[in-house]
Design a protein around this motif. Sequence first.
Motif, short mmCIF file in Angstrom:
data_model
loop_
_atom_site.label_atom_id
_atom_site.label_comp_id
_atom_site.label_asym_id
_atom_site.label_seq_id
_atom_site.Cartn_x
_atom_site.Cartn_y
_atom_site.Cartn_z
N CYS A 1 155.76 37.94 62.37
CA CYS A 1 157.00 37.43 63.46
C CYS A 1 156.72 38.73 64.91
O CYS A 1 155.90 39.67 64.15
CB CYS A 1 157.80 37.12 63.46
SG CYS A 1 157.81 35.84 61.87
N ASP A 2 157.03 37.61 65.93
CA ASP A 2 157.19 38.01 67.33
C ASP A 2 159.32 38.98 66.76
O ASP A 2 159.52 39.77 67.63
CB ASP A 2 156.94 37.22 68.20
CG ASP A 2 156.07 36.45 68.45
OD1 ASP A 2 155.27 37.43 68.25
OD2 ASP A 2 156.35 35.19 68.37
N ARG A 3 160.37 38.15 66.17
CA ARG A 3 161.35 38.52 66.67
C ARG A 3 161.68 38.36 65.38
O ARG A 3 161.96 37.57 64.06
CB ARG A 3 162.16 37.51 67.35
CG ARG A 3 161.58 37.99 68.97
CD ARG A 3 162.26 38.79 69.91
NE ARG A 3 162.38 38.67 70.94
CZ ARG A 3 160.99 39.33 71.70
NH1 ARG A 3 159.65 39.96 71.17
NH2 ARG A 3 160.78 39.81 72.51
N LEU B 1 163.75 23.68 69.48
CA LEU B 1 163.32 23.86 70.90
C LEU B 1 162.12 24.07 70.85
O LEU B 1 160.90 24.83 71.05
CB LEU B 1 163.85 25.40 70.75
CG LEU B 1 165.68 25.20 72.15
CD1 LEU B 1 165.97 26.97 72.22
CD2 LEU B 1 166.02 25.04 73.51
N ASN B 2 161.44 23.78 70.01
CA ASN B 2 159.98 23.90 69.47
C ASN B 2 159.95 25.64 69.45
O ASN B 2 158.42 25.55 69.17
CB ASN B 2 158.90 23.02 71.15
CG ASN B 2 160.07 21.25 70.22
OD1 ASN B 2 159.69 20.97 68.96
ND2 ASN B 2 159.29 21.66 71.46
N GLN B 3 160.76 25.58 68.51
CA GLN B 3 159.97 27.40 68.23
C GLN B 3 159.47 27.49 67.01
O GLN B 3 159.10 26.96 66.37
CB GLN B 3 161.23 28.62 68.50
CG GLN B 3 161.99 28.44 69.94
CD GLN B 3 160.35 29.19 71.07
OE1 GLN B 3 159.87 30.31 70.66
NE2 GLN B 3 160.76 28.76 72.21
N MET C 1 157.18 31.28 70.39
CA MET C 1 157.23 32.93 69.89
C MET C 1 157.69 32.47 67.87
O MET C 1 157.98 31.29 67.91
CB MET C 1 159.32 32.67 69.85
CG MET C 1 159.12 33.84 72.22
SD MET C 1 158.44 35.81 70.89
CE MET C 1 159.74 36.37 72.15
N ASN C 2 157.47 33.43 67.55
CA ASN C 2 157.92 33.33 65.82
C ASN C 2 158.41 34.38 65.77
O ASN C 2 158.57 35.10 65.36
CB ASN C 2 156.16 33.83 65.37
CG ASN C 2 155.87 33.34 64.03
OD1 ASN C 2 156.89 32.69 63.37
ND2 ASN C 2 155.13 33.39 63.45
N TYR C 3 159.98 34.05 64.15
CA TYR C 3 160.69 33.95 64.08
C TYR C 3 160.83 34.45 62.10
O TYR C 3 160.29 33.24 62.15
CB TYR C 3 161.98 33.60 64.75
CG TYR C 3 162.20 33.43 66.17
CD1 TYR C 3 162.89 34.98 67.04
CD2 TYR C 3 161.39 32.62 67.14
CE1 TYR C 3 163.49 34.92 67.88
CE2 TYR C 3 162.04 32.54 68.43
CZ TYR C 3 162.82 33.58 68.63
OH TYR C 3 163.29 33.25 69.96
N LEU D 1 166.45 27.31 66.76
CA LEU D 1 165.01 27.65 67.14
C LEU D 1 163.98 26.14 66.82
O LEU D 1 163.34 25.72 68.20
CB LEU D 1 165.61 28.71 65.90
CG LEU D 1 165.25 29.68 66.41
CD1 LEU D 1 164.85 30.55 65.74
CD2 LEU D 1 164.68 30.32 67.68
#
Length: 128
Positions: free
Chosen positions: A122-124, A30-32, A1-3, A27
């Motif tokens: 981004c996704d979120r 968690l390797n986001q 996911m990309n934030y 994030l």
Amino acid sequence: MNYTILVHGAAYGTQNASSAFLFCKSLLALNQILHSVFFYCDGVYNANSMTTPAVDEFNLIQAWQSLHKKYQVKLYVCTSAALRRGVIEDESISKKNIQKGNLAIFFQLSGLLELADSMQKCDRIIQF
């Protein structure tokens, strides 16, 4: 996911900015992908290099800077909100005197267009 993270809270006086910072660290652990952090409204106070917490308090401004140094996270500051709150990059006081601004290093002044671009990539987007 990309934030993308949107921070509305000042560095001190509210929990918003601290929670945003801890969320960003989580994030990354968690390797986001953390595309950027955008500071808006009172959140621009997170970019004020003149903020000096007590010796026994966590220095949130330095923490944001460390996050950028370690992970190359973009730290965007809304130019309009920053100017309204006295966070400036460089300002000419008079023709003879130039005062260096108080924008902390690694923070970058930008407009809402940068936020919109980040949101599109981004996704979120998470707001604090």
